[in-house]
Design an enzyme around this catalytic site. Structure first.
Site, PDB file in Angstrom:
ATOM      1  CG  ASP B 133      11.257  12.837  18.617  1.00  0.00           C
ATOM      2  OD1 ASP B 133      10.638  11.770  18.819  1.00  0.00           O
ATOM      3  OD2 ASP B 133      12.053  13.332  19.440  1.00  0.00           O
ATOM      4  CE  LYS B 197      12.512  16.730  20.732  1.00  0.00           C
ATOM      5  NZ  LYS B 197      13.102  15.780  19.770  1.00  0.00           N
ATOM      6  CE  LYS B 233      13.354  14.149  23.210  1.00  0.00           C
ATOM      7  NZ  LYS B 233      13.601  13.385  21.985  1.00  0.00           N
TER       8      LYS B 233
END
Lengths: 294, 297, 489
Positions: B133, B197, B233
């Site tokens: 991430d 995300k 996400k």
């Protein structure tokens, strides 16, 4: 030296900024004391058709002129009338008015134009609105002109009545086709000449002479006319027109309810009757603000 | 790089759509099915300065043992940790399907040199991270250096190799408006992100429904332009089942069936799992639940 | 868009379970009477007609049919109230009565929403979130005007007209009643109102609310019936005004009927609105606006955005988005909270819609319909759109009043302005563009009473609503909704 022969005026109709004779070729003689004053066109439905077409073509450019510009053009009409006062007085007298009353009528007419000439850029500040809707939108209402207005002017007050019918209607951006007084048509043609010389674009004002009984129903039925301003006492004809007007849901205003001679006629409410309210919505974005907790 | 900078977003329009989505009423079977799907999509997360090995081990245990009374439940999708905890997590989860995810690239600010970011990514992948991430450089984004942002993502993606999927955190709370969020989404997607995300969880607002919708629409346009799927996400601030179900409805109505899968949609959350468990138990027993019966952390 | 890429699928993996709004504690009477002079009374001729639930074609109740004598009684009681109590009370007190109505509607909101949905077939989401709250808001807004009218019209002393006859349609039964009654009362008039034949119940519940609010008898009279009752109202000699919402055809015949009388009128009639998407628009939100524009209330909306104009450069992408978005629409039982598209209001209306769909196909347009299962009984029409449509297709010219969208394309601003204005209607229009100057240009050039720029189908009591051209005259809502009920001469 022989006596000078006077040049007589030919009274024609006014369509699309030009002065044609009626396509029908018909005329009627206006007489006073058994003498012919003028030959006046007995217009036909085809003249109405041509006039509506011209008014429709003129609408876009006239209505998109700035209010300030329309204001100045109307003021210019008043200026030109002031310079042609004598002609109007002469015609009013020819049509049977007393001298003093004729002067009063022309003065009142010019002053009335000046009054209404001030309104184009003041209608929306007074009658428009910003509407506080509950959702996040900017919402406002403005008045817009309706389009082509068919006018049937009063039989009496051949000048003041005509001015009072036409000016409040065109000031907002409408264009018009006007059927004028049948028995007192002279000033109407002179007014057309003034208008023609006053920077008013072709087609904004069209002036038709002739028989109201014959012509008015064609105007009332015309599918490309948006509204009617009718100032006639003939109840039967008026009702017929209002009935016919429903064929395309023309807005109809019975102007005969108002006292034209009275100064109370001078109000923006008559202008508003020939305008349409348009409401516009647009979203308002509200920011989101961030905070951090590093 | 060719960027489609034309796509505009109307804020009120997005919010209107969201408000309609939130009015969907989920009952009985649909609700239960949704709740289970949510559980399977959770990236159980611990990203604190005081994280310890023990803390990470406990979290990993929870990831694979959600509730003893409900053995048929799915596991969460992944456990998300700082790079220095990847080894621990990887060991704890080695016999399970739960993925190890690691933040990288100078999380959460992203303010470090490219060399450091690459090194950090390499280490995390080497230590067993299956998902990375990363955060984008918002400073560069705001200065209009879109190519820098793009290249950075592309290089990190390269360093993930085929071992790890790359999730790109836009940190939407710092991007200012929806047009920027849309643009950042497109940059990340075109630079090779496997997932986009919303947030680090350190900035408010973190994930919101409208922000997520803007990103989902970017994913959808990309799918129709290229045929390639990109995951989504939302992270931060999604702490209860009702809200999570609304996200799921949004996925259903925006991207459809394909994305209703943990491979393509995740929730970054730490306390969501317990609330979902309570709701599932309530659906099964008809009795409202208490936190006392659900293990924390 | 490559043709190899598969369209996304939206159903079958995780579908919503039904979530039906509870109808417990709801009592619909077996028979409804006329509300005249503050009392519910049987019609003189004792005639009744059935009210049908359009989702199952079952009779919900029967409704009194007002005949000539009943109309006389209603008008007389309204006249007496105007000359008496209502004319005499101060504007301040008048306001308080209207506020009361607003509050009671809010209190009974759920019941009203459920009945509206049962009787008319519209989704509970809409009756709950739009119809009923807006009806209450309308009363609340106009209540406040009652004692402030002198500020609304500079240099004038506004006076009420007297007794107004009001005839409303079946698409927003309670909300239309509110749009009519609230400004009429605020300006000091008294009312005889007739709801549409197929949707009378909420108007009669409103009569109960008006009774509960203790309005003086005769101030509001609600009489039910079909078009013949409407005719009796239109032609009643003792009415000062007719306010009508409905079809352009009926509007024209009303105008003929009242020509030559002193009756004033407001007409809120049909539409065939253009919804215009420019290439620079926020496309996803525009698509949502198109959905709201045409599929709201099964398309039974006079201002429905039934003509979609898409700039050619974004035609494919907009159409794809639109078709995808349609997949998420839920068609079915309107009492289900997840339903987006409920039942068509009546058998007759369904036949009209079906007729136009058939014409569309016959005239060569390409049809696309949501492939969904429709209930076995009742009146249903899936969301429908036509492409390959031109200006001369019937489906692009005539008002369908159903969930049927006609899609056309354009290249330039001037072209789309011409196409959009090329209609006898002029109620509303939508414009989608990111460019402010373009939005304002379109807003000024489109001949319509309501312009929604980057939004669609928004309503608010403060915002005037009404049409240009054959969409009617007069405005409802806002400051401009007052003058049609006042004498300013």
């Amino acid at each position: 030296m022989s006596k000078r022969i006077k040049v007589l005026k030919t009274y024609k109709i006014f369509i699309d900024g030009k002065f044609p004779r009626t396509e029908s070729g018909r005329y009627t003689q206006l007489k006073k004391d058994n003498l012919t004053i003028a030959n006046v066109c007995l217009s036909s439905r085809k003249d109405i058709r041509n006039a509506v077409l011209s008014a429709r073509n003129a609408f876009e450019s006239w209505s998109s002129k700035s209010a300030y510009n329309r204001s100045q053009i109307l003021y210019r009409i008043a200026e030109m009338m002031e310079g042609n006062k004598n002609q109007f007085i002469e015609e009013l007298i020819l049509q049977g008015e007393e001298f003093n009353k004729a002067i009063l009528e022309i003065d009142q007419s010019i002053d009335r134009i000046i009054y209404f000439a001030g309104w184009p850029d003041k209608i929306n500040p007074i009658f428009g609105s910003v509407n506080p809707v509950a959702s996040s939108h900017f919402n406002f209402t403005i008045l817009e002109p309706m389009g082509v207005v068919g006018i049937v002017a009063s039989e009496e007050n051949s000048l003041l009545g005509l001015i009072s019918s036409i000016i409040p209607i065109i000031l907002s951006g409408n264009t018009c086709v006007t059927i004028v007084s049948e028995k007192l048509p002279l000033c109407a043609i002179s007014l057309a000449e003034v208008i023609s010389n006053s920077d008013v674009p072709n087609g904004v004002v069209n002036i038709i002479t002739g028989s109201k009984d014959e012509l008015a129903p064609h105007l009332a039925q015309h599918m490309d006319v948006n509204a009617l301003g009718v100032n006639i006492d003939n109840k039967e004809l008026k009702n017929q027109m209002f009935f016919q007007a429903s064929n395309n849901l023309k807005r109809v205003v019975d102007v005969s309810k108002y006292k034209i001679e009275d100064s109370s006629f001078e109000s923006p409410y008559i202008v508003k009757k020939f305008m349409e309210a348009k409401t516009t919505w647009h979203p308002i974005e509200k920011d989101f603000t961030s905070t951090n907790n590093y | 790089m060719i960027l489609d900078l034309k796509t505009k977003v109307d804020k009120l329009g997005i919010e209107d759509r969201v408000s309609r989505i939130t009015k969907r009423s989920l009952k009985s079977e649909a609700k239960l099915q949704g709740l289970k799907m949510i559980l399977s999509m959770i990236d159980l997360t611990t990203l604190e300065g005081m994280d310890t090995n023990k803390r990470v081990e406990q979290l990993c245990y929870k990831a694979t043992h959600l509730h003893q009374e409900l053995p048929e439940l799915p596991n969460v999708a992944a456990v998300c940790v700082y790079p220095n905890m990847v080894k621990t997590a990887s060991n704890s989860l080695k016999d399970s399907e739960v993925k190890v995810a690691s933040v990288a690239t100078a999380f959460p600010s992203g303010n470090s040199s490219l060399e450091v970011k690459i090194q950090e990514t390499k280490e995390a992948v080497f230590n067993g991270a299956e998902e990375i991430d990363m955060v984008i450089s918002r400073g560069k984004f705001h200065s209009g250096e879109y190519n820098y942002v793009f290249d950075e993502i592309a290089i990190i993606k390269e360093n993930c190799g085929d071992k790890a999927r790359l999730k790109v955190i836009l940190e939407t709370g710092e991007l200012g408006d929806y047009d920027h969020i849309r643009l950042a989404s497109e940059i990340a997607i075109k630079a090779g992100a496997d997932f986009i995300k919303t947030s680090t969880g350190k900035i408010k607002p973190a994930a919101t429904l409208p922000i997520t919708l803007v990103m989902l629409e970017a994913i959808k346009d990309h799918y129709y332009n290229t045929g390639k799927m990109v995951g989504m996400k939302p992270a931060g601030g999604i702490s209860n089942s009702k809200l999570a179900l609304q996200y799921l409805v949004m996925v259903k109505e925006t991207l459809g069936n394909l994305w209703l899968d943990k491979h393509w949609f995740r929730f970054g959350a730490s306390s969501l799992a317990n609330d979902v468990l309570m709701q599932i138990l309530k659906q099964k027993t008809g009795v409202y639940q208490s936190n006392n019966y659900f293990s924390k952390g | 868009m490559s043709s190899k890429i598969k369209s996304l699928k939206y159903n079958g993996k995780w579908d919503f379970s039904t979530s039906i709004e509870s109808i417990e504690n709801l009592s619909i009477q077996k028979e409804y009477q006329l509300f005249i002079n503050g009392k519910f009374q049987k019609p003189v001729d004792k005639k009744y007609f059935p009210s049908i639930n359009p989702t199952n074609e079952q009779q919900l109740t029967r409704i009194a049919k007002a005949e000539s004598k009943d109309v006389d009684m209603a008008v007389n009681s309204a006249r007496a109230a105007f000359n008496g109590q209502w004319g005499e009370i101060s504007a301040k007190q008048r306001a308080k009565y209207i506020y009361r109505i607003a509050r009671i509607i809010q209190e009974k909101a759920k019941e009203l929403a459920v009945v509206e949905t049962l009787d008319g077939g519209k989704p509970i989401r809409e009756s709950r979130d739009i119809d009923i709250p807006l009806a209450a808001a309308h009363f609340f807004y106009y209540a406040g005007w009652a004692d402030k009218l002198n500020y609304a019209f500079p240099n004038r002393t506004p006076k009420p007209l007297g007794v107004v006859g009001q005839i409303i349609p079946w698409n927003f039964p309670l909300m239309m009643a509110a749009w009519k009654i609230a400004p009429a009362l605020a300006t000091g008039n008294t009312v005889v109102l007739k709801p549409a034949e197929s949707t009378s119940i909420t108007a009669l519940l409103l009569a109960e609310i008006i009774k509960e609010a203790e309005l003086p008898p005769g101030v509001v009279n609600i009489i039910t019936g079909d078009g013949s009752t409407g005719n009796l109202i239109v032609n009643h000699p003792d009415l000062n005004k007719i306010a009508f919402t409905g079809s352009t055809q009926v509007g024209k015949s009303i105008m003929q009927s009242i020509s030559g009388t002193n009756k004033r009128s407001t007409m809120e009639l049909g539409g065939k609105a253009a919804n215009i998407i420019f290439e620079d628009a926020p496309l996803d939100q525009a698509v949502e606006g198109v959905i709201n524009g045409i599929y709201f209330n099964q398309g039974h909306v006079c201002c429905a955005g039934s003509r979609l104009f898409i700039q050619e450069s974004v035609y494919d992408v907009v159409l794809r988005k639109l078709k995808d978005r349609m997949q998420s629409l839920v068609v079915g039982n309107p009492l289900d909270k997840n339903t987006d598209i409920g039942a068509v209001n009546s058998k007759q209306q369904l036949a009209t819609i079906q007729k136009y769909i058939d014409i569309g196909v016959k005239e060569g347009a390409d049809i696309f319909q949501l492939n969904c299962e429709l209930p076995k009984s009742g009146y249903w029409c899936p969301p429908t759109l036509f492409t390959n449509v031109s200006q001369s297709h019937s489906i692009a010219k005539e008002e369908i009043f159903g969930p049927v969208l006609a899609v056309q394309t354009f290249r330039t601003t001037q072209e789309v302005i011409n196409k959009a204005n090329n209609t006898p209607y002029g109620l509303s229009a939508g414009v989608w563009t990111d460019k402010g100057s373009k939005a304002f240009n379109l807003a000024s050039k489109l001949k319509a009473g309501v312009i929604w720029a980057n939004t669609y189908n928004k309503f608010d009591p403060t915002s005037p609503f009404g049409g240009y051209k054959e969409s009617g005259h007069g405005r409802e809502g806002g400051l401009h909704g007052l003058s049609p009920y006042l004498n300013l001469e």
